[in-house]
Design an enzyme around this catalytic site. Structure first.
Site: not given
Length: 279
Positions: A51, A109
């Site tokens: 991010y 992730h």
């Protein structure tokens, strides 16, 4: 301040039923949004290496004035860092960018199965937890076969699996699998990123019955199913509305009616963890 229910994993680790997603909350505005949310009562913040906002999230946590011990800061290890040595450095870099003594919850992730290094990544997280670099470890987007393999090869079961869950993709089988094993389910994109979902008749009918918004209705559906929702919200108004949804109680019939919106093609994008590769 809204009282938010908590859900517990197999080892006693607890997560609040609603947290703050931070995808695209970057820079000074992102830090301000995180600080504002924590002051409003949020205690779970979700970030990720990919991010590119760990620094802003960390600054927001520090600026909030909320005791550090009350906040659960989550981040995620990216696919390109799965190899054992690279994963170890990445975990430590995330902690440094966040400005924390330890990350509270660190996830892989995506499994990236064709790369076939997710067990190495898990071993790095297990080691980091033993060294005190992270407090709790989990995964994201893992299928049962991935979960079973990492536990079989390391003896360590994740406390969390963060997966795509929303009414168009309710994931009933995977949620049942998690419950049986004491793995908490976190829902990314819990509102489905689609106005069409919020315009569904059943969602609007349930919202009207409880005098709440369609978005709050979907979040209350997550709470009723014991999935931890982490919607992104930057404005104080949306943050407060989302948090308030945690106190709304839907009955079994309402939950079932919303779950019935599920579709075979309900994924938001071509993100099947069996084949998807994240960089």
């Amino acid at each position: 301040m809204t009282t938010v229910p908590t859900f517990r994993a197999h080892n006693g680790f607890a997560l609040p039923a609603l947290g703050l997603g931070t995808y695209r909350l970057n820079g000074d505005a992102g830090a301000d949004a995180v600080a504002q949310a924590l002051r409003a009562g949020y205690r779970l913040v979700d970030s990720a290496f990919n991010y590119e906002n760990e620094g802003s999230v960390g600054r927001g946590v520090a600026a909030s004035g909320v005791p550090r011990s009350e906040v659960i800061v989550t981040t995620k290890l990216p696919g390109r860092h799965h190899a054992r040595a690279t994963a170890t450095a990445s975990i430590e870099e995330s902690r440094s960018r966040l400005g924390l003594d330890a990350t509270d919850l660190h996830l892989i992730h995506w499994p990236n199965p064709s790369q076939d290094e997710y067990v190495e990544a898990w071993e790095a997280l297990v080691d980091a937890q033993a060294r005190g670099v992270v407090r709790q470890i989990g995964v994201s987007n893992f299928l049962p076969e991935h979960l079973e393999r990492i536990e079989r090869e390391t003896g360590v079961r994740p406390v969390v699996n963060q997966i795509e869950v929303h009414p168009y993709f309710p994931q009933e089988e995977q949620l049942a699998y998690h419950r049986e094993r004491g793995i908490l389910t976190e829902a990314w994109s819990p509102l489905g990123r689609a106005q069409a979902l919020l315009d569904e008749d059943v969602v609007r009918e349930v919202a009207a019955a409880h005098d709440i918004t369609p978005a709050q209705t979907v979040l209350a559906w997550h709470v009723a199913r014991e999935t931890v929702a982490i919607p992104k919200a930057s404005s104080a108004e949306h943050q407060a509305a989302n948090l308030a949804a945690a106190a709304v109680v839907l009955d079994d019939a309402e939950v079932a009616a919303i779950t019935a919106l599920g579709r075979a093609d309900g994924r938001l994008f071509d993100g099947d963890p069996a084949v998807h590769e994240e960089s």
